[in-house]
Every structure is written in structure tokens, then in C-alpha cells.
Design a protein around this motif. Structure first.
Motif, PDB file in Angstrom:
ATOM      1  N   MET B  33       0.841  -1.196   0.000  1.00 37.35           N
ATOM      2  CA  MET B  33       0.000   0.000   0.000  1.00 37.35           C
ATOM      3  C   MET B  33       0.876   1.247   0.000  1.00 37.35           C
ATOM      4  O   MET B  33       1.981   1.250   0.536  1.00 37.35           O
ATOM      5  N   HIS B  34       0.341   2.304  -0.606  1.00 32.13           N
ATOM      6  CA  HIS B  34       1.064   3.570  -0.695  1.00 32.13           C
ATOM      7  C   HIS B  34       0.273   4.688  -0.024  1.00 32.13           C
ATOM      8  O   HIS B  34      -0.968   4.657   0.006  1.00 32.13           O
ATOM      9  N   TRP B  35       1.003   5.707   0.437  1.00 35.00           N
ATOM     10  CA  TRP B  35       0.428   7.009   0.751  1.00 35.00           C
ATOM     11  C   TRP B  35       0.972   8.012  -0.271  1.00 35.00           C
ATOM     12  O   TRP B  35       2.183   8.030  -0.544  1.00 35.00           O
ATOM     13  N   ILE B  36       0.081   8.824  -0.805  1.00 35.45           N
ATOM     14  CA  ILE B  36       0.410   9.850  -1.787  1.00 35.45           C
ATOM     15  C   ILE B  36      -0.290  11.121  -1.341  1.00 35.45           C
ATOM     16  O   ILE B  36      -1.417  11.061  -0.840  1.00 35.45           O
ATOM     17  N   ARG B  37       0.354  12.260  -1.491  1.00 32.62           N
ATOM     18  CA  ARG B  37      -0.260  13.505  -1.045  1.00 32.62           C
ATOM     19  C   ARG B  37      -0.307  14.532  -2.153  1.00 32.62           C
ATOM     20  O   ARG B  37       0.378  14.425  -3.172  1.00 32.62           O
ATOM     21  N   THR B  89       1.263  20.366   4.537  1.00 36.59           N
ATOM     22  CA  THR B  89      -0.154  20.625   4.290  1.00 36.59           C
ATOM     23  C   THR B  89      -0.552  20.046   2.948  1.00 36.59           C
ATOM     24  O   THR B  89       0.013  20.402   1.907  1.00 36.59           O
ATOM     25  N   ALA B  90      -1.528  19.146   2.963  1.00 35.00           N
ATOM     26  CA  ALA B  90      -1.913  18.449   1.739  1.00 35.00           C
ATOM     27  C   ALA B  90      -3.120  17.554   1.996  1.00 35.00           C
ATOM     28  O   ALA B  90      -3.463  17.284   3.154  1.00 35.00           O
ATOM     29  N   ILE B  91      -3.723  17.107   0.919  1.00 39.20           N
ATOM     30  CA  ILE B  91      -4.655  15.990   0.993  1.00 39.20           C
ATOM     31  C   ILE B  91      -3.806  14.717   0.912  1.00 39.20           C
ATOM     32  O   ILE B  91      -2.959  14.591   0.015  1.00 39.20           O
ATOM     33  N   TYR B  92      -4.048  13.809   1.825  1.00 37.24           N
ATOM     34  CA  TYR B  92      -3.305  12.550   1.865  1.00 37.24           C
ATOM     35  C   TYR B  92      -4.223  11.423   1.390  1.00 37.24           C
ATOM     36  O   TYR B  92      -5.308  11.223   1.942  1.00 37.24           O
ATOM     37  N   TYR B  93      -3.758  10.724   0.359  1.00 40.86           N
ATOM     38  CA  TYR B  93      -4.509   9.611  -0.215  1.00 40.86           C
ATOM     39  C   TYR B  93      -3.796   8.291   0.083  1.00 40.86           C
ATOM     40  O   TYR B  93      -2.563   8.214  -0.006  1.00 40.86           O
ATOM     41  N   CYS B  94      -4.572   7.253   0.374  1.00 41.40           N
ATOM     42  CA  CYS B  94      -3.988   5.914   0.350  1.00 41.40           C
ATOM     43  C   CYS B  94      -4.305   5.302  -1.016  1.00 41.40           C
ATOM     44  O   CYS B  94      -5.291   5.659  -1.665  1.00 41.40           O
ATOM     45  N   ASN B  95      -3.434   4.414  -1.440  1.00 44.05           N
ATOM     46  CA  ASN B  95      -3.505   3.878  -2.796  1.00 44.05           C
ATOM     47  C   ASN B  95      -3.077   2.417  -2.792  1.00 44.05           C
ATOM     48  O   ASN B  95      -2.088   2.053  -2.151  1.00 44.05           O
ATOM     49  N   TYR B  96      -3.821   1.623  -3.543  1.00 40.05           N
ATOM     50  CA  TYR B  96      -3.527   0.191  -3.667  1.00 40.05           C
ATOM     51  C   TYR B  96      -3.544  -0.199  -5.132  1.00 40.05           C
ATOM     52  O   TYR B  96      -4.429   0.232  -5.877  1.00 40.05           O
ATOM     53  N   GLY B  97      -2.574  -0.963  -5.532  1.00 41.25           N
ATOM     54  CA  GLY B  97      -2.592  -1.543  -6.865  1.00 41.25           C
ATOM     55  C   GLY B  97      -2.593  -0.540  -7.993  1.00 41.25           C
ATOM     56  O   GLY B  97      -3.075  -0.836  -9.081  1.00 41.25           O
ATOM     57  N   PHE B  98      -2.102   0.652  -7.735  1.00 36.45           N
ATOM     58  CA  PHE B  98      -2.033   1.751  -8.705  1.00 36.45           C
ATOM     59  C   PHE B  98      -3.408   2.275  -9.097  1.00 36.45           C
ATOM     60  O   PHE B  98      -3.562   3.465  -9.357  1.00 36.45           O
ATOM     61  N   GLY B 102      -8.315   6.268  -2.187  1.00 32.79           N
ATOM     62  CA  GLY B 102      -9.367   6.757  -1.325  1.00 32.79           C
ATOM     63  C   GLY B 102      -9.765   8.163  -1.734  1.00 32.79           C
ATOM     64  O   GLY B 102      -9.255   8.720  -2.712  1.00 32.79           O
ATOM     65  N   GLN B 103     -10.673   8.757  -0.958  1.00 35.65           N
ATOM     66  CA  GLN B 103     -11.137  10.118  -1.254  1.00 35.65           C
ATOM     67  C   GLN B 103     -10.185  11.165  -0.679  1.00 35.65           C
ATOM     68  O   GLN B 103     -10.282  12.339  -1.014  1.00 35.65           O
ATOM     69  N   GLY B 104      -9.271  10.723   0.187  1.00 37.16           N
ATOM     70  CA  GLY B 104      -8.283  11.620   0.763  1.00 37.16           C
ATOM     71  C   GLY B 104      -8.730  12.240   2.075  1.00 37.16           C
ATOM     72  O   GLY B 104      -9.929  12.347   2.363  1.00 37.16           O
ATOM     73  N   THR B 105      -7.746  12.627   2.879  1.00 37.11           N
ATOM     74  CA  THR B 105      -8.010  13.345   4.120  1.00 37.11           C
ATOM     75  C   THR B 105      -7.061  14.536   4.189  1.00 37.11           C
ATOM     76  O   THR B 105      -5.874  14.417   3.894  1.00 37.11           O
ATOM     77  N   LEU B 106      -7.606  15.696   4.528  1.00 33.15           N
ATOM     78  CA  LEU B 106      -6.834  16.941   4.479  1.00 33.15           C
ATOM     79  C   LEU B 106      -6.092  17.171   5.787  1.00 33.15           C
ATOM     80  O   LEU B 106      -6.695  17.160   6.868  1.00 33.15           O
TER      81      LEU B 106
END
Lengths: 112, 111
Positions: B33-37, B89-98, B102-106
Motif C-alpha cells: 500500500m502507498h500514501w500519496i499527497r 499541508t496536503a490531501i493525503y490519499y492511500c492507494n492500492y494496486g495503482f 481513497g477520497q483523501g483526508t486533508l
């Protein structure tokens, strides 16, 4: 780190028209397993990115055939034909071959 | 597949926050799993990765400050954010399988 250079930064296109976006990487994206992990995403305003193309040229489930990806090594292209209103937004390329993962800077597609 | 992030909010510089990503619709324990912001009005920025066996990789900008972890029993991914800076400061998204995001959390870091 692999630098992903996307051009142009913005595009103006007519509905029904065709356009393309270029993405160049500073290193080859060919993985040791033989795959090239280059992806294309579209992010519409207020939404999470949505996957369009995976591993250079494979359309993700539900993506219309108006979208096509091509390229190899360090040079990649996303082509969009018969542009529709729902295609507007910001397009990103993304490399999943090397760590750290990196994104292109984005290309904003707008209506002419 | 569904990914639901939570835990974002307003926090002062230097403080900490813990983000969660609840996963469903796939065998969570089997996948990395990844976190992307995404900073406001900016592009996407990869943050961290955790493998199915809990090996981790971080972006240089967060190394030593952020910790990615997972609880397979709870089907939940975490991101512990310490020593926060205004540039986090950012929206943080979790990501699976490219493909799956998710919808993100600020997260807003401000005094």
C-alpha cells in the motif's frame, strides 16, 4: 530520483478533437522483471485521480478506447481522440519502476 | 475495492497526527500500500510504501518524520506524521494496486 517531465503544462482542445500528452523520464522505466511501470491518471476537479492506462499501453477497466498509451524506455505518450466534456481535468504520468515513485507535473486539459 | 481515509485536521507546526485508511473489497494482507499527497493546487507527491510483509520505503522529504504501518487484522493502513511542517499541508490519499485511491483526508499544518 527519476524525474518525470510532462509536456505541455496545459492544452486547449475542441470537443471531438484529438490531442496528445508527452511524458519523459530521466531514467529508463524498464524494470528488472521486464515490465515498464508507466501509468496515466486523470484527476477531475475535487476528485481523486483515476487510472486510465497501466504499464504504458493497457487501458484500465471501463476506460474508453478514445484513450491510448504508447512509448518505451524513457519516452511515453497519451493520446486522446474524440475529446468529450468528461475528459477535462489534469492528467498525470507516474512511474512505478523505481523508488521513490514519481509523478509528472501534470497537464491541464481545457476546452477551446 | 474501497479505501476510506480519516484522521486529518488542523495541527500546529512541530506537532503530530495519525492518519488511517480503512480497506475493504480485497485481501488487504496480501498487498503493498502507498500514501500519496497533494498540496493545495499542486501536483501529486508520493510519500511512502509498505509491502505485504511490512517492509517500508519513504520519500526523502518525510524520512525520519513519518512512519507507515499496517494492521492486517483490522484491514487498516496508517501514517504517523511527526514534526509536522507547513509544507506537509496536503490531501493525503492511500492507494492500492495503482488503480485504487481513497477520497483523501486533508492535513493542514498552521499556527
Amino acid at each position: 530520483d527519476v524525474v518525470m517531465t510532462q509536456t505541455p503544462v496545459s492544452l486547449s482542445v475542441s470537443l471531438g478533437g484529438q490531442t496528445s500528452i508527452s511524458c519523459r523520464s530521466s531514467q529508463s522505466l524498464v524494470h528488472s522483471d521486464g515490465n515498464t511501470y508507466l501509468y496515466w491518471y486523470l484527476q477531475k476537479p475535487g476528485q481523486s485521480p483515476q487510472l486510465l492506462i497501466y504499464k504504458v499501453s493497457n487501458r484500465f477497466s471501463g476506460v474508453p478506447d478514445r484513450f491510448s498509451g504508447s512509448g518505451s524506455g524513457t519516452d511515453f505518450t497519451l493520446k486522446i481522440s474524440r475529446v468529450e466534456p468528461e475528459d477535462l481535468g489534469v492528467y498525470y504520468c507516474y512511474q512505478g519502476t523505481h523508488y521513490p515513485r514519481t509523478f509528472g507535473g501534470g497537464t491541464k486539459l481545457e476546452l477551446k | 475495492v474501497q479505501l476510506v481515509e480519516s484522521g486529518g485536521g488542523l495541527v500546529q507546526p512541530g506537532k503530530s497526527l495519525k492518519l488511517s485508511c480503512s480497506a475493504s473489497g480485497f485481501t488487504f494482507s496480501s498487498y503493498g500500500m502507498h500514501w500519496i499527497r497533494q498540496a493545495p493546487g499542486k501536483g501529486l507527491d508520493w510519500v511512502a510504501y509498505i509491502s505485504s510483509s511490512s517492509g517500508t520505503v519513504y520519500a526523502d522529504a518525510v524520512k525520519g518524520r513519518f512512519t507507515i504501518s499496517r494492521d492486517n487484522a483490522k484491514n487498516t493502513l496508517y501514517l504517523q506524521l511527526n514534526s509536522l511542517k507547513s509544507e506537509d499541508t496536503a490531501i493525503y490519499y492511500c492507494n492500492y494496486g495503482f488503480a485504487y485511491w481513497g477520497q483523501g483526508t486533508l492535513v493542514t499544518v498552521s499556527s
